[in-house]
Design a protein around this motif. Structure first.
Motif, short mmCIF file in Angstrom:
data_model
loop_
_atom_site.label_atom_id
_atom_site.label_comp_id
_atom_site.label_asym_id
_atom_site.label_seq_id
_atom_site.Cartn_x
_atom_site.Cartn_y
_atom_site.Cartn_z
N ASP A 36 0.82 -1.21 0.00
CA ASP A 36 0.00 0.00 0.00
C ASP A 36 0.86 1.27 0.00
O ASP A 36 0.30 2.38 0.00
CB ASP A 36 -0.92 0.03 1.23
N TRP A 37 2.17 1.10 0.01
CA TRP A 37 3.07 2.25 0.02
C TRP A 37 3.76 2.38 -1.33
O TRP A 37 4.03 1.39 -1.99
CB TRP A 37 4.13 2.09 1.11
N GLU A 38 4.06 3.59 -1.72
CA GLU A 38 4.76 3.85 -2.97
C GLU A 38 6.02 4.67 -2.69
O GLU A 38 6.00 5.56 -1.83
CB GLU A 38 3.88 4.58 -3.96
N VAL A 39 7.07 4.36 -3.41
CA VAL A 39 8.28 5.17 -3.31
C VAL A 39 8.01 6.52 -3.97
O VAL A 39 7.68 6.58 -5.15
CB VAL A 39 9.47 4.47 -3.98
N MET A 40 8.14 7.57 -3.20
CA MET A 40 7.84 8.91 -3.67
C MET A 40 9.09 9.57 -4.23
O MET A 40 10.14 9.57 -3.59
CB MET A 40 7.29 9.74 -2.50
N GLU A 41 9.00 10.11 -5.44
CA GLU A 41 10.15 10.79 -6.04
C GLU A 41 10.51 12.04 -5.24
O GLU A 41 9.66 12.59 -4.53
CB GLU A 41 9.82 11.17 -7.48
N PRO A 42 11.75 12.50 -5.35
CA PRO A 42 12.09 13.79 -4.75
C PRO A 42 11.14 14.87 -5.27
O PRO A 42 10.67 14.79 -6.41
CB PRO A 42 13.53 14.03 -5.23
N VAL A 43 10.87 15.86 -4.42
CA VAL A 43 9.98 16.95 -4.84
C VAL A 43 10.80 18.18 -5.20
O VAL A 43 11.91 18.38 -4.68
CB VAL A 43 8.95 17.28 -3.75
N GLU A 44 10.26 18.99 -6.06
CA GLU A 44 10.96 20.19 -6.51
C GLU A 44 10.74 21.34 -5.54
O GLU A 44 9.60 21.62 -5.13
CB GLU A 44 10.45 20.59 -7.90
N GLY A 45 11.82 22.00 -5.17
CA GLY A 45 11.73 23.13 -4.26
C GLY A 45 11.39 24.42 -4.97
O GLY A 45 11.29 24.46 -6.20
N PRO A 46 11.22 25.50 -4.21
CA PRO A 46 10.81 26.78 -4.80
C PRO A 46 11.83 27.35 -5.78
O PRO A 46 11.47 28.15 -6.65
CB PRO A 46 10.66 27.70 -3.57
N GLY A 47 13.09 26.93 -5.69
CA GLY A 47 14.11 27.41 -6.61
C GLY A 47 14.34 26.50 -7.79
O GLY A 47 15.30 26.68 -8.56
N GLY A 48 13.46 25.50 -7.96
CA GLY A 48 13.59 24.57 -9.08
C GLY A 48 14.57 23.44 -8.83
O GLY A 48 14.87 22.65 -9.74
N VAL A 49 15.08 23.32 -7.60
CA VAL A 49 16.04 22.27 -7.26
C VAL A 49 15.29 20.97 -6.97
O VAL A 49 14.29 20.96 -6.25
CB VAL A 49 16.90 22.67 -6.04
N ARG A 50 15.79 19.88 -7.53
CA ARG A 50 15.15 18.57 -7.33
C ARG A 50 16.19 17.47 -7.48
O ARG A 50 16.33 16.86 -8.52
CB ARG A 50 14.02 18.38 -8.34
N PHE A 51 16.91 17.22 -6.39
CA PHE A 51 17.98 16.23 -6.40
C PHE A 51 17.59 14.99 -5.59
O PHE A 51 16.81 15.07 -4.64
CB PHE A 51 19.27 16.80 -5.81
N ALA A 52 18.17 13.87 -5.95
CA ALA A 52 18.19 12.69 -5.10
C ALA A 52 19.55 12.65 -4.41
O ALA A 52 20.58 12.81 -5.07
CB ALA A 52 17.99 11.42 -5.92
N ALA A 53 19.56 12.51 -3.12
CA ALA A 53 20.84 12.41 -2.40
C ALA A 53 21.62 11.24 -2.97
O ALA A 53 21.09 10.14 -3.12
CB ALA A 53 20.61 12.23 -0.91
N ARG A 54 22.88 11.46 -3.29
CA ARG A 54 23.71 10.46 -3.99
C ARG A 54 24.80 9.95 -3.07
O ARG A 54 25.48 10.73 -2.39
CB ARG A 54 24.32 11.10 -5.24
#
Length: 586
Positions: free
Chosen positions: A356-374
């Motif tokens: 019932d759970w889904e892996v949620m993608e990173p969300v985009e911040g107000p400055g357009g930044v959207r990273f996955a911690a590497r």
């Protein structure tokens, strides 16, 4: 039936495999003559090689190599009395004589004594747990052979470096030399292990099935969870987002910060993060935790905390409390951070609430930044595969290590005999979703666990422990493993999750590698990593919980870091990063 058959086959394999007897050609230091005597002994023409590429296994004559290994043997068994050791000898005609293979303080003490007396140093070291600085020191003292010229002729070494572009750089020391073969045990899903899970039934109920894609959308969804009683029990007991400090990637701050600035600085992590908080930007080392974007991340997380959207137990609860919250009879949680689903059925590859759970993608911040911690892979491992100055057959020793890094030898080291622990196959689906090349078997019920493997009816250990393996387990090789049921396979699920996150990869060139610091610089880095890192983590929690004010106390935070020597900390990283880049570009 399959497990019973495997058990019988393993017993047969145990009967057929024994130590190969015969005359052994010594190449290590002798107790009566030491290093000089070993080097002066005549080498048979059949064992003289101009390069590693000239070495062909099995050798025409048997060779004995004394070998030190510092790795756990939990559960019994030794490396000497081991199926893998016997198999290596059968395939190569090299007998590995393990001079010491006990873990813990005793092994460390023994190793230190060995290195103070050149006459007792073995031909090769399979694993030592030396730091990079220690390894380089022994190499510069002339106790270990630089492997650069030997490795140039190693086919598996060159192939691994092509498949893993960061591998060679992790093994080149700051003096430009390579003193250890290294390991290759890439795990694709841990590249992006800081993941967020969202409860799909509440997404359907509150958000028309739309998973939030921005920080603003996430904020609005969390407010609905807080105020609209999605579990329907008439109580305001819902927890919009939770996590904990100390579990596998269960710290939610890492996931959220990357909507504002690239930063991998877990407050606590079971997998230590190299250069936590530091990134490379156009060749320059930057400390993300001092940037204005990090300040804005504090502001956002503090807002969630103050409004009850981020669980106020996040920074204090232990794993038992975390699990109790997630498994409450009245469902409570909308989002939580973790490396993998927090559900027993998931790890047992069974149906369960985890679906019932889904892996949620990173969300985009107000400055357009959207990273996955590497996260970067560690190819240095427990300091895998070095050759001492005492070894009379360095070409053979290096060729042996390269042989161990072949696909077949990697499978044998990790899983034991072919046909019992593993098999080649092209049937079904692979971990990466393509055609598999091999499959592994579960440990038979009638065999006991021994560390990372199992033992046969004689008590002989069947596999090596991972700390002492020389492998070719690249992301591609691991991805070629057969998955029997992708819909109920935890590894397949995590692989797919990482593939989803890889779209937001900040890039390998932004990662600060595990650098080799020398002399007093190494001591300085060690001390500043602790003092500065601890303060950053402490301040992070205080900014989020409101004990420190983002606007009023930010400059105080920056000034405190400066007074602790942060400029020197970053400049030392820059100095050795520049050396690192010079060495790998040669």
């Amino acid at each position: 039936m399959k497990k019973k058959l495997m058990g019988k086959r393993l017993m047969a394999a145990g009967l057929s495999v024994g130590l190969v007897a015969g005359m052994l050609c010594g190449c290590g230091a002798k107790s009566t003559g030491g290093n000089e005597q070993a080097k002066s002994e005549e080498v048979s023409d059949a064992l003289k090689f101009d390069s590693v590429s000239d070495v062909k296994f099995p050798l025409a004559e048997k060779v004995e190599l004394t070998c030190f290994v510092y790795a756990t043997t939990t559960g019994g068994g030794t490396y000497q009395d081991n199926y893998v050791t016997d198999w290596i000898e059968e395939k190569t005609n090299v007998h590995l004589n393990f001079v010491y293979d006990v873990d813990g303080d005793d092994a460390k003490t023994k190793l230190n004594l060995i290195m103070t007396d050149p006459d007792t140093i073995p031909d090769m070291f399979l694993a030592t747990n030396w730091t990079k600085s220690e390894l380089q020191s022994y190499g510069q003292q002339g106790l270990l052979i630089p492997l650069d010229d030997y490795l140039k002729d190693c086919p598996n070494w060159n192939r691994l470096n092509e498949e893993s572009p960061l591998r060679k750089g992790d093994l080149v020391m700051s003096d430009g030399k390579i003193y250890t073969y290294g390991d290759d045990n890439e795990c694709f899903h841990t590249h992006f292990q800081n993941r967020m899970y969202i409860y799909k039934p509440w997404v359907e109920k509150l958000n028309d099935g739309k998973i939030p894609q921005t920080t603003d959308e996430m904020y609005e969804f969390l407010k609905k969870v807080k105020t609209e009683d999605p579990n329907g029990n008439g109580k305001a007991d819902e927890i919009p987002m939770t996590g904990m400090i100390g579990g596998w990637a269960t710290d939610p701050t890492v996931w959220m910060v990357n909507s504002f600035v690239e930063c991998n600085n877990p407050l606590s992590n079971t997998n230590p993060t190299v250069a936590a908080g530091l990134v490379v930007n156009d060749g320059k080392i930057e400390y993300s935790v001092m940037k204005d974007e990090y300040k804005e991340a504090f502001r956002f997380m503090s807002k969630l905390y103050k409004e009850g959207l981020l669980d106020n137990q996040t920074f204090t609860q232990d794993n038992n409390q975390f699990q109790a919250t997630l498994s409450n009879e009245d469902h409570l949680v909308a989002m939580y951070s973790a490396g993998g689903p927090q559900n027993d059925e998931f790890w047992k590859n069974q149906d369960g609430e985890w679906q019932d759970w889904e892996v949620m993608e990173p969300v985009e911040g107000p400055g357009g930044v959207r990273f996955a911690a590497r996260n970067a892979d560690n190819y240095f491992g427990s300091c895998i595969g070095s050759v001492s100055v005492n070894c009379k057959y360095p070409e053979i020793a290096v060729a042996l290590m390269d042989f161990m890094a072949s696909e077949e030898a990697s499978l044998v080291q990790a899983n034991g005999p072919e046909g019992i622990g593993w098999d080649y196959t092209t049937e079904g689906s692979s971990l990466s979703g393509g055609t598999p090349t091999y499959k592994t078997y579960d440990i038979p019920d009638d065999f006991d666990w021994v560390g990372a493997g199992f033992k046969d009816y004689t008590g002989k250990k069947v596999t090596y422990v991972s700390d002492a393996m020389i492998r070719c387990s690249t992301s591609k090789f691991r991805g070629d493993m057969q998955v029997e049921d992708p819909s109920h396979d935890g590894e397949y699920f995590l692989q797919a999750a990482a593939e989803k996150y890889s779209k937001f990869d900040p890039g390998e060139d932004t990662l600060v590698p595990n650098l080799v610091f020398e002399g007093q610089d190494a001591q300085t880095i060690s001390e500043l990593t602790l003092t500065i890192g601890d303060y950053v983590n402490q301040a992070t929690v205080q900014f989020i919980t409101g004990d420190m004010d983002v606007d009023k106390d930010w400059e105080t935070y920056i000034s405190k870091l400066e007074s602790m020597g942060v400029d020197n900390y970053v400049s030392l990283y820059q100095k050795y990063y520049d050396k690192y880049m010079e060495n790998i570009e040669k």
